[in-house]
Design a protein around this motif. Structure first.
Motif, short mmCIF file in Angstrom:
data_model
loop_
_atom_site.label_atom_id
_atom_site.label_comp_id
_atom_site.label_asym_id
_atom_site.label_seq_id
_atom_site.Cartn_x
_atom_site.Cartn_y
_atom_site.Cartn_z
N PRO A 53 3.41 6.63 4.20
CA PRO A 53 2.07 6.29 3.72
C PRO A 53 1.74 7.07 2.45
N PHE A 54 0.93 6.46 1.59
CA PHE A 54 0.58 7.07 0.31
C PHE A 54 -0.93 7.09 0.11
N LYS A 55 -1.37 8.08 -0.67
CA LYS A 55 -2.74 8.12 -1.16
C LYS A 55 -2.78 7.45 -2.53
N LYS A 56 -3.76 6.60 -2.73
CA LYS A 56 -3.97 6.01 -4.04
C LYS A 56 -4.89 6.93 -4.84
N VAL A 57 -4.53 7.19 -6.11
CA VAL A 57 -5.25 8.18 -6.91
C VAL A 57 -5.70 7.57 -8.23
N GLY B 112 -7.50 11.68 -10.81
CA GLY B 112 -7.43 12.88 -10.00
C GLY B 112 -8.20 12.83 -8.70
N VAL B 113 -8.70 11.66 -8.33
CA VAL B 113 -9.50 11.51 -7.10
C VAL B 113 -8.83 10.49 -6.19
N VAL B 114 -8.67 10.84 -4.92
CA VAL B 114 -8.07 9.93 -3.95
C VAL B 114 -9.03 8.77 -3.69
N GLN B 115 -8.48 7.55 -3.67
CA GLN B 115 -9.28 6.35 -3.52
C GLN B 115 -9.07 5.71 -2.14
N GLY B 116 -10.11 5.67 -1.33
CA GLY B 116 -10.06 4.95 -0.07
C GLY B 116 -9.03 5.48 0.93
N SER B 117 -8.58 4.57 1.79
CA SER B 117 -7.64 4.91 2.85
C SER B 117 -6.20 4.87 2.34
N PRO B 118 -5.28 5.52 3.06
CA PRO B 118 -3.86 5.48 2.66
C PRO B 118 -3.33 4.05 2.63
N VAL B 119 -2.31 3.83 1.83
CA VAL B 119 -1.67 2.52 1.71
C VAL B 119 -0.20 2.67 2.07
N THR B 120 0.44 1.56 2.33
CA THR B 120 1.86 1.58 2.70
C THR B 120 2.75 1.59 1.46
N GLY B 121 4.02 1.92 1.67
CA GLY B 121 4.97 1.97 0.58
C GLY B 121 5.19 0.63 -0.09
N SER B 122 4.94 -0.47 0.61
CA SER B 122 5.13 -1.79 0.02
C SER B 122 4.23 -2.02 -1.18
N VAL C 11 -1.42 10.83 -12.26
CA VAL C 11 -0.95 10.53 -10.91
C VAL C 11 -1.59 9.22 -10.43
N LEU C 12 -0.75 8.33 -9.88
CA LEU C 12 -1.21 7.05 -9.35
C LEU C 12 -1.19 7.02 -7.83
N PHE C 13 -0.12 7.57 -7.25
CA PHE C 13 0.03 7.63 -5.80
C PHE C 13 0.73 8.94 -5.44
N THR C 14 0.41 9.46 -4.26
CA THR C 14 1.17 10.57 -3.70
C THR C 14 1.34 10.31 -2.21
N SER C 15 2.43 10.81 -1.64
CA SER C 15 2.59 10.71 -0.20
C SER C 15 1.49 11.54 0.45
N THR C 16 1.18 11.24 1.70
CA THR C 16 0.03 11.86 2.34
C THR C 16 0.24 13.33 2.70
N ASN C 17 1.47 13.83 2.56
CA ASN C 17 1.70 15.25 2.81
C ASN C 17 1.51 16.07 1.55
N THR C 18 0.50 15.70 0.77
CA THR C 18 0.17 16.39 -0.48
C THR C 18 -1.34 16.52 -0.61
#
Length: 236
Positions: free
Chosen positions: A134-138, A141-151, A176-183
């Motif tokens: 799962p990824f965070k959409k950024v 510099g601000v995370v947007q909404g809920s996590p999204v899938t790798g697809s 930064v556009l996306f980061t994995s959720t362990n960040t």
């Protein structure tokens, strides 16, 4: 990472860590918040600084310095002059400071014996990275909404990705556009790869090491995958 290399060579006490220096090639000025960080330049070169208070009863500063320079000399003799460079090496007031520069991501990975990929999204996939986390959409510099899938993430074929082993704070040469959720996203170009995933049970989201969330013991492969952090960014 170099901290592990130094600890292995010198048999130092636990607690030594890394601190990345400011970026190169006119990158934004940056003061890391974590004791483990690197800055990547647009040309792929990497700056890294060790900065940590060490108990002098556990080590000899002169001996430690010699071990580090010997390791760098040995690596460069096998891989080319200036593949790894010691830019600063000092010990004052009980604090050991070491700034390193690596010519490429490959040099960083090889010298530190760690997983470290830097390049295009498409080449990362060709090298076997599946982006099945799962990824965070950024944005800005601000995370947007809920996590999204790798697809969704793999649609960013024209962008760059950094894949590394946590923990490590990283400055990238872009947004930064996306980061994995362990960040943890610290700014538009800085991410702290903590290696610690936030529990998220949003509908339709498949988490890495999913066995953990079902009361089962995670496999070795799942545990290792959970330590891998992804940072996707648009080059400036």
């Amino acid at each position: 990472m170099i901290a592990k290399k130094i600890l292995t060579i010198a048999a130092l006490a636990a607690g030594m860590a890394l601190l990345g220096g400011c970026g190169m090639l006119e990158q934004k000025k940056w003061t890391p918040q974590e004791p483990a960080a690197i800055s990547i330049a647009k040309d792929g070169s990497i700056t890294e600084i060790v900065q940590e208070s060490l108990d002098e009863s556990y080590y000899d500063a002169a001996e430690l310095e010699k071990m580090i320079t010997d390791e760098v000399s040995k690596y460069n003799a096998q891989n080319g002059e200036d593949s790894v460079t010691v830019k600063k090496l000092e010990h004052t007031d009980g604090v050991f400071r070491l700034q390193m520069e690596y010519a490429s991501a490959d040099d960083y990975a090889a010298f530190n014996h760690t997983e470290f990929y830097y390049g295009s999204m498409i080449n990362a996939q060709l090298e076997g990275y599946l982006f099945d986390v799962p990824f965070k959409k950024v944005k800005d510099g601000v995370v947007q909404g809920s996590p999204v899938t790798g697809s969704e993430v793999i649609k960013q074929m024209g962008d760059q990705v950094l894949i590394l082993r946590a923990p490590l704070e990283v400055q990238v040469p872009g947004s930064v556009l996306f980061t994995s959720t362990n960040t943890e996203v610290l700014s538009s170009d800085v991410v702290n790869a903590t290696g610690e995933s936030e529990e998220d049970e949003k509908e339709g989201l498949v988490l890495p090491s999913s066995a953990v969330y079902h009361g089962e013991e995670a496999s070795y492969e799942e545990q290792e995958a959970a330590k891998r952090a992804y940072i996707i960014f648009e080059m400036e």
